[in-house]
Each structure stands twice: as C-alpha cells, then as structure tokens.
Motif scaffolding. Structure first.
Motif, PDB file in Angstrom:
ATOM      1  N   LEU A 248       0.852  -1.199   0.000  1.00 43.59           N
ATOM      2  CA  LEU A 248       0.000   0.000   0.000  1.00 43.59           C
ATOM      3  C   LEU A 248       0.887   1.248   0.000  1.00 43.59           C
ATOM      4  O   LEU A 248       1.780   1.380   0.843  1.00 43.59           O
ATOM      5  CB  LEU A 248      -0.892  -0.004   1.243  1.00 43.59           C
ATOM      6  CG  LEU A 248      -1.917   1.124   1.325  1.00 43.59           C
ATOM      7  CD1 LEU A 248      -3.014   0.932   0.284  1.00 43.59           C
ATOM      8  CD2 LEU A 248      -2.533   1.199   2.723  1.00 43.59           C
ATOM      9  N   PRO A 249       0.657   2.197  -0.951  1.00 41.62           N
ATOM     10  CA  PRO A 249       1.482   3.411  -0.979  1.00 41.62           C
ATOM     11  C   PRO A 249       1.308   4.254   0.290  1.00 41.62           C
ATOM     12  O   PRO A 249       0.293   4.152   0.987  1.00 41.62           O
ATOM     13  CB  PRO A 249       0.961   4.161  -2.208  1.00 41.62           C
ATOM     14  CG  PRO A 249       0.251   3.141  -3.028  1.00 41.62           C
ATOM     15  CD  PRO A 249      -0.308   2.142  -2.058  1.00 41.62           C
ATOM     16  N   GLY A 250       2.269   5.114   0.546  1.00 43.81           N
ATOM     17  CA  GLY A 250       2.271   5.919   1.765  1.00 43.81           C
ATOM     18  C   GLY A 250       1.056   6.815   1.906  1.00 43.81           C
ATOM     19  O   GLY A 250       0.490   6.944   2.992  1.00 43.81           O
ATOM     20  N   THR A 251       0.629   7.453   0.798  1.00 38.18           N
ATOM     21  CA  THR A 251      -0.529   8.362   0.854  1.00 38.18           C
ATOM     22  C   THR A 251      -1.775   7.603   1.279  1.00 38.18           C
ATOM     23  O   THR A 251      -2.549   8.051   2.143  1.00 38.18           O
ATOM     24  CB  THR A 251      -0.779   8.983  -0.540  1.00 38.18           C
ATOM     25  OG1 THR A 251       0.455   9.442  -1.055  1.00 38.18           O
ATOM     26  CG2 THR A 251      -1.766  10.126  -0.453  1.00 38.18           C
ATOM     27  N   SER A 252      -1.974   6.443   0.676  1.00 36.07           N
ATOM     28  CA  SER A 252      -3.157   5.643   1.011  1.00 36.07           C
ATOM     29  C   SER A 252      -3.068   5.140   2.451  1.00 36.07           C
ATOM     30  O   SER A 252      -4.089   5.040   3.138  1.00 36.07           O
ATOM     31  CB  SER A 252      -3.268   4.461   0.048  1.00 36.07           C
ATOM     32  OG  SER A 252      -3.270   4.909  -1.288  1.00 36.07           O
TER      33      SER A 252
END
Length: 486
Positions: A248-252
């Motif tokens: 999961l990307p950092g923003t999400s």
C-alpha cells in the motif's frame, strides 16, 4: 606422516599408504622442542606428485599396451619402495589453531620443525574438550566420523542467526526439527513458519503415539483455527501488513490510518464497517481504489473475522509456550502467496509488539524457504532490527542464492549439507565464519544426512556430523507415484 610444506595457514603433509586420513579429519602437528602444536584439518587429498613418480609410472606401463612376456627382473629389490612412493598421498590441511600448554589460540604464525615434528590424528572428543565445545544445555546432534557423539550447547543458538542449507533430500528439515525440539525441551519459545505442513505431527512418535512434546506443539492453520478479529488488532500491525505484504502506498496508508481511528473512536471496527467507511470516505479516487483492493485482499484471505469468541489467538499460544517451552507451528500449507505474506507479516508484527512490551522474553524463529513469503529486503530487517527485539532466526533453504550476501556475513552458525553445484558452493563460501576452501572441498563430498557444522556452536572448528535420527512423525517425506513398485 611428515610435514612437507607450509604456506600461510595451509599445511601440506605427506601421508604414507599405511596411514589413513580423510577429508574433515583433524591432525595434531606437535613440535616438542618449541612446546607448541598446530591443529590442522584435512580439507583435500591428492596423490603425492614428486619428481620421478610420473616417470616411473610411465616406465612401468607395458610397451604399446601389450603385456610383456617374461619374468620381472629386480636385482636391487626396489619395486616395493616404488609402489610405496606411488601410493603416498599429500594431505592439504587448513590450520585451525595453535595449542601451547593448555591454551588454544587461532594463530598460525609460527613454523614447526619439519624434521622433529610428530604428526598424528587428533580424536574429535579430545578436540571438543580442548575447544570447550560443551555447556549446561547439551543438544546431541549426532555422531562424528570416528563415531564419537557431537554435542552442542543450546545457548550457542541463543541470540544467533543460523542458516541450514543443502540440496534437496539431504536432511535440512530433519536437523531443524532436532534443534527445535531440543530448544523447547529447555523451555524456549519457538515459532515455525511451516511451508509444507511437516512440523505439525512432531508431538507424535513415528508409530503414532504421543511423545513428551505433545503438549508443547501448538499448530495454527490460517483461516481455520487461526483467525484474527479486527477489534483485537493493533493498527501498527495492520499497517505493517498493508505496506509490506500488500504494498500500500504511503498516501493511502495515511488515509487508512484516519479511517481506522474514526472507526475505533465509534467502536465500529468490523470488516463490514471498514468496507463501508472506505466507500464513503472523502478522498482521491486513486486512494480509494488502492484501499479497496487491499481491503478485499484482507477479506478474501479468510484470516480476518469479526467474531472474537471462537478465534485462537497467537498470544495465548505464545504465553502458554512461555511458561514451559513450546512451539507455535504456523501451518502455511495450502495457503496462497498473498495470504501467506499477510499471515507472516501479522505473526512478525505481533511478535515485535509482544517483545517490545516485554510480555515475551525472546523467541526462536524457524523460517522454512523464507524467500517464498518474505521480500528480499525484509530479511535484513529480521536479521538486524528484530534481533534486538529478541527474535533469533534460523533460515532453512535449498536455494542458498536466495539469501543475501550480507546475511551470510552475519550468520553465526551454518549447518551445511551436501551441494555439488559450484554456484551454490560459491554462495555459501561467502560466509564470514569459514574459509571458502573448506566449504567447497568438504561439502561437495558429504553423504546424505551428514552435515558440515560451522560457527560458534563448534567454536569455529568445522565438524562433519551424521545427524541422529528422531523418533517423531516427521511428515517430510516426498509423495511418490511409484512408491510400491519394488
């Protein structure tokens, strides 16, 4: 035996036909005048190539390949001497230590007398006594080449990084089971990532009866008797799964943190409510899609549930094991790759959480074929960061090149079974605690179930040992189609 040459820490010793020495044997090169002795290990054997022997061999051949008729004429009776010289061998030995008085040092800087030194085989029990390979928590690994028992100390595995490697069907899993059972016998907490479902019957003898370990083996099968309720889950552990296992990307991940805290404040941490919250959350569509795809991966794994009553918690088994020792077998058989990564991530996260809060003292982690469920870069984390939390790892693999070189550099103990492939031997020989020549020369000739033991458990004196059999239901046999064909 006579000392022939010394180059660096390599000794060349001339051995005559009536003297027997094999690869792996230890020799004592004693110089009585100097009051010192060298301990050297035979790592290779060659025919003595001395001037004249080749010529003599050629001379002794029949002319043109045909047998020469007639009687041998040997007026000076030198034929037996020539045969003796032809059968002499040259032992290439690695100096392991110098003994002076009763002190053992890893030095090879002095030169023993070539004419006055005496050379004899050093019995393994004597070497073990000299090197003080013993302890209060003995683990009998098996027997050495001279049939003497090799016992290591369980505390030499404590706080260490261990690697068990070798090609298929040489006995790697068998040794890991032996070490594991002895550790829980001494009250240790052990966690096993069991990829092939071969550890769950260790509480039974080979004929199906309960053994002394029966009450200490706890088998957890994900999505069956091993599920996790969202309410019982720590956010950091779940974020670890989302970021490391599901990428999961950092923003999400930041948005997920907000959603989680919002649900927790309202005491609505269920799978259904989590799905609804993601659906209705005010955020970028790409972020929502990313969160939804991970949410469905969590739901489809069957590992997460909303029911808190019927779930077997990892903590309960760990605390039970903490009292009297025990093994928690995470049965990953029939689990898909993604689900496997989720479960492994959860277990590691939970272990770190319990160790950080000192609810657990330490745990031994046995990871079978770890490259199949851990990211390559994550191994560094387990070896370096998690060691400080109290997770002591043993990697078991038949693909040594899947373990990064820096892991080999940090390995404290290596249990090496047979490898014939040059590439595999080259990889293992990068380990810091042994020289490449020993690994390449001895490991290539090891029979099945014989193990070259390297590292702190044998005080850096490499030992070849035949691993002893276990009276447990090992379940590690390969299923065969033609099993009853004989």
């Amino acid at each position: 035996m006579k000392l022939y040459k010394k180059e660096g820490n390599i000794l060349q010793i001339l051995s005559f036909p009536n003297e027997t020495a094999e690869k792996g044997d230890y020799l004592l090169v004693e110089d009585a005048d100097a009051g010192k002795a060298l301990i050297a290990q035979v790592i290779d054997m060659q025919f003595a190539s001395i001037p004249g022997v080749l010529e003599e061999l050629l001379r002794s051949l029949p002319d043109g390949g045909e047998l020469i008729q007639g009687e041998d004429f040997d007026p000076l009776e030198i034929a037996p001497h020539i045969t003796y010289i032809q059968d002499a061998s040259l032992l290439v030995c690695k100096i392991r230590a110098t003994i002076e008085g009763e002190t053992l040092t890893p030095s090879s800087s002095w030169l023993p007398s070539r004419s006055q030194s005496t050379i004899k085989k050093l019995p393994i029990p004597t070497l073990l006594k000299l090197a003080k390979v013993d302890g209060k928590l003995p683990i009998l690994m098996g027997s050495t080449k001279d049939a003497s028992p090799l016992t290591i100390d369980a505390s030499s595995l404590d706080g260490r990084l261990n690697i068990i490697t070798g090609k298929k069907e040489t006995g790697k899993s068998h040794l890991s089971k032996l070490l594991m059972l002895n550790l829980i016998g001494y009250g240790a907490t052990v966690v096993v990532f069991d990829l092939n479902g071969e550890y769950h019957s260790l509480g039974m003898t080979s004929d199906g009866k309960r053994n002394t370990y029966y009450d200490k083996i706890h088998v957890l099968t994900p999505a069956q008797n091993f599920k996790v309720a969202l309410k019982q889950l720590n956010l950091q552990v779940l974020l670890g799964i989302l970021i490391h296992a599901l990428h999961l990307p950092g923003t999400s991940a930041r948005e997920f943190r907000r959603i989680w805290q919002s649900l927790k404040e309202r005491d609505m941490l269920t799978l259904h409510e989590l799905g609804e919250a993601i659906r209705n959350w005010h955020c970028n569509q790409h972020v929502r899609d990313a969160l939804f795809s991970r949410y469905h991966a969590l739901v489809n794994s069957g590992f997460f549930t909303d029911e808190t009553g019927g779930t077997t918690l990892l903590e309960e088994c760990l605390f039970k094991a903490k009292e009297h020792g025990g093994a928690i077998i995470i049965n990953l058989r029939n689990t898909s790759t993604i689900d496997r990564q989720i479960v492994v991530e959860y277990v590691l996260g939970k272990l770190v959480e319990l160790l950080t809060s000192w609810k657990l003292k330490a745990a031994f982690l046995f990871a079978e074929e770890a490259h199949l469920y851990l990211r390559e870069t994550y191994w560094d984390d387990i070896v370096t960061r998690m060691r400080h939390f109290g997770i002591f790892t043993t990697f078991i693999t038949n693909q040594p090149d899947t373990i990064r070189e820096n892991i080999y550099r940090q390995a404290d103990n290596i249990f090496l079974f047979n490898f014939t492939n040059e590439h595999d031997l080259e990889v293992v020989s990068r380990a810091a605690r042994v020289d490449a020549e020993t690994v390449k020369s001895i490991a290539r000739d090891l029979p099945p179930h014989y193990c070259l033991t390297l590292g702190k458990v044998v005080k850096d004196f490499p030992m070849v040992v035949k691993v002893k059999t276990l009276d447990v239901k090992t379940m590690g046999e390969t299923r065969l189609f033609f099993k009853n064909a004989d």
